[in-house]
Design a protein around this motif. Structure first.
Motif, PDB file in Angstrom:
ATOM      1  N   ASP A  16      37.735  42.003  34.353  1.00 56.15           N
ATOM      2  CA  ASP A  16      38.938  41.904  33.517  1.00 56.15           C
ATOM      3  C   ASP A  16      38.661  40.996  32.324  1.00 56.15           C
ATOM      4  O   ASP A  16      39.105  41.269  31.208  1.00 56.15           O
ATOM      5  N   ARG A  17      37.928  39.920  32.576  1.00 60.76           N
ATOM      6  CA  ARG A  17      37.567  39.012  31.477  1.00 60.76           C
ATOM      7  C   ARG A  17      36.625  39.721  30.498  1.00 60.76           C
ATOM      8  O   ARG A  17      36.776  39.608  29.283  1.00 60.76           O
ATOM      9  N   VAL A  18      35.650  40.449  31.033  1.00 58.17           N
ATOM     10  CA  VAL A  18      34.658  41.120  30.174  1.00 58.17           C
ATOM     11  C   VAL A  18      35.325  42.198  29.312  1.00 58.17           C
ATOM     12  O   VAL A  18      35.051  42.305  28.111  1.00 58.17           O
ATOM     13  N   PHE A  19      36.232  42.980  29.908  1.00 59.20           N
ATOM     14  CA  PHE A  19      36.810  44.136  29.200  1.00 59.20           C
ATOM     15  C   PHE A  19      38.194  43.862  28.600  1.00 59.20           C
ATOM     16  O   PHE A  19      38.844  44.780  28.114  1.00 59.20           O
ATOM     17  N   GLY A  20      38.635  42.609  28.658  1.00 57.47           N
ATOM     18  CA  GLY A  20      39.887  42.241  27.983  1.00 57.47           C
ATOM     19  C   GLY A  20      41.147  42.686  28.697  1.00 57.47           C
ATOM     20  O   GLY A  20      42.198  42.836  28.064  1.00 57.47           O
ATOM     21  N   THR A  21      41.080  42.885  30.005  1.00 63.75           N
ATOM     22  CA  THR A  21      42.284  43.277  30.749  1.00 63.75           C
ATOM     23  C   THR A  21      42.783  42.143  31.646  1.00 63.75           C
ATOM     24  O   THR A  21      43.601  42.372  32.525  1.00 63.75           O
ATOM     25  N   TYR A  22      42.280  40.955  31.377  1.00 67.31           N
ATOM     26  CA  TYR A  22      42.725  39.811  32.194  1.00 67.31           C
ATOM     27  C   TYR A  22      44.051  39.289  31.646  1.00 67.31           C
ATOM     28  O   TYR A  22      44.215  39.114  30.451  1.00 67.31           O
ATOM     29  N   ALA A  23      44.996  39.043  32.552  1.00 60.32           N
ATOM     30  CA  ALA A  23      46.274  38.444  32.158  1.00 60.32           C
ATOM     31  C   ALA A  23      46.481  37.167  32.963  1.00 60.32           C
ATOM     32  O   ALA A  23      46.430  37.200  34.193  1.00 60.32           O
ATOM     33  N   ARG A  24      46.688  36.070  32.249  1.00 62.28           N
ATOM     34  CA  ARG A  24      46.967  34.815  32.940  1.00 62.28           C
ATOM     35  C   ARG A  24      48.378  34.892  33.508  1.00 62.28           C
ATOM     36  O   ARG A  24      49.303  35.331  32.823  1.00 62.28           O
ATOM     37  N   VAL A  25      48.546  34.486  34.739  1.00 66.18           N
ATOM     38  CA  VAL A  25      49.845  34.623  35.399  1.00 66.18           C
ATOM     39  C   VAL A  25      50.593  33.298  35.315  1.00 66.18           C
ATOM     40  O   VAL A  25      50.082  32.262  35.735  1.00 66.18           O
ATOM     41  N   GLU A  26      51.801  33.363  34.749  1.00 67.60           N
ATOM     42  CA  GLU A  26      52.642  32.171  34.704  1.00 67.60           C
ATOM     43  C   GLU A  26      53.488  32.126  35.969  1.00 67.60           C
ATOM     44  O   GLU A  26      54.095  33.126  36.360  1.00 67.60           O
ATOM     45  N   LEU A  27      53.524  30.950  36.572  1.00 65.92           N
ATOM     46  CA  LEU A  27      54.290  30.791  37.807  1.00 65.92           C
ATOM     47  C   LEU A  27      55.664  30.211  37.506  1.00 65.92           C
ATOM     48  O   LEU A  27      55.819  29.453  36.565  1.00 65.92           O
ATOM     49  N   PRO A  28      56.667  30.553  38.303  1.00 66.46           N
ATOM     50  CA  PRO A  28      56.588  31.458  39.449  1.00 66.46           C
ATOM     51  C   PRO A  28      56.577  32.918  39.009  1.00 66.46           C
ATOM     52  O   PRO A  28      57.136  33.268  37.980  1.00 66.46           O
ATOM     53  N   VAL A  29      55.919  33.725  39.796  1.00 71.45           N
ATOM     54  CA  VAL A  29      55.860  35.159  39.509  1.00 71.45           C
ATOM     55  C   VAL A  29      56.933  35.848  40.362  1.00 71.45           C
ATOM     56  O   VAL A  29      57.105  35.522  41.541  1.00 71.45           O
ATOM     57  N   SER A  30      57.697  36.735  39.741  1.00 72.46           N
ATOM     58  CA  SER A  30      58.803  37.358  40.474  1.00 72.46           C
ATOM     59  C   SER A  30      58.346  38.641  41.162  1.00 72.46           C
ATOM     60  O   SER A  30      57.468  39.351  40.673  1.00 72.46           O
ATOM     61  N   ILE A  31      58.960  38.890  42.318  1.00 68.69           N
ATOM     62  CA  ILE A  31      58.697  40.116  43.082  1.00 68.69           C
ATOM     63  C   ILE A  31      60.035  40.805  43.321  1.00 68.69           C
ATOM     64  O   ILE A  31      60.977  40.163  43.801  1.00 68.69           O
TER      65      ILE A  31
END
Ligand SMILES: [Zn+2]
Ligand SMILES: [Zn+2]
Length: 238
Positions: free
Chosen positions: A143-158
């Motif tokens: 994901d880092r190499v191909f630019g699909t990484y997303a940093r997750v901000e907490l709290p994450v909702s479900i």
């Protein structure tokens, strides 16, 4: 058994492990989430997004992986020789089986380590917020190499209908204390007729604004889930 044999096996085993992490990213993103994909994996994966507890059984996985491993073994042995080919095929296959186990545990069991906590946060974000990012399950490398990484901000909702049992305090029905601050339950729902989102006003106190900020990033995940549900209802899911 010579050191060269062992060194070759272990070296190619490591190559196989690394190669699986790349395949994991590629299969998930390019086969599973490509728009309009109709392949068997895409159908199975859409069903998993519609019902995250659903993961195709081990029997099907072994029926797929066994012939693939045998064909790969037959193809690479003449090129690499037996020890190195054995290392490569073993690394790929065992890392694949590890991925399958980890994916099941993410959805069905609570984390037991920092890595386990990261796995779940990373994958929950993929499921319910941004299905075209965080495509690696066992690692974020590609994901880092191909630019699909997303940093997750907490709290994450479900979304309430998808909250796994391991996250809940059975006494309160809310997120258990161990995961407070990491996850919040979104108890919003859609009306069946117009599709308008209606708040149920049952989010726990101070988490309302955090959850709503998180919800603002949801449309892409919902669109994918809606398509996945429709596929399942039409009976194309297997
Ligand atoms: Zn999943
Ligand atoms: Zn996915």
């Amino acid at each position: 058994m010579s050191l060269g044999f062992i060194g070759g096996f272990l070296g190619w085993f490591a190559v196989g492990v690394a190669l699986w992490t790349l395949l994991e990213w590629f299969v998930h993103g390019r086969l599973g989430h490509r728009r309009g994909a109709r392949n068997r994996f895409a159908v199975e994966h859409a069903r998993h997004h519609a019902t995250p507890q659903y993961i195709a059984g081990w029997t099907l996985k072994f029926l797929v992986v066994t012939p693939v491993a045998l064909v790969l073994w037959a193809l690479v042995t003449p090129v690499l020789g037996r020890p190195d080919a054995a290392g490569l095929v073993a690394g790929l296959t065992l890392m694949y089986l590890y991925y399958e186990m980890v994916h099941r545990l993410i959805h069905r069991r609570p984390p037991r380590s920092r890595y386990g906590r990261w796995l779940r946060i990373h994958h929950v974000h993929h499921h319910f917020h941004s299905p075209r990012t965080n495509l690696g399950v066992t690692s974020p490398i590609w994901d880092r190499v191909f630019g699909t990484y997303a940093r997750v901000e907490l709290p994450v909702s479900i979304p309430e209908r998808h909250v796994p049992d391991w996250l809940l305090d059975p006494a309160t029905g809310d997120v258990s204390a161990a995961f407070a601050g990491t996850y919040v339950i979104s108890r919003r729902r859609t009306t069946g007729v117009s599709g308008t989102r209606v708040p149920e006003d049952r989010l726990s106190g101070a988490r309302v604004s955090e959850a709503r900020a998180s919800e603002a990033r949801l449309p892409e995940a919902q669109a994918f889930e809606t398509r996945a549900s429709e596929e399942s209802r039409r009976g194309t899911g297997g």
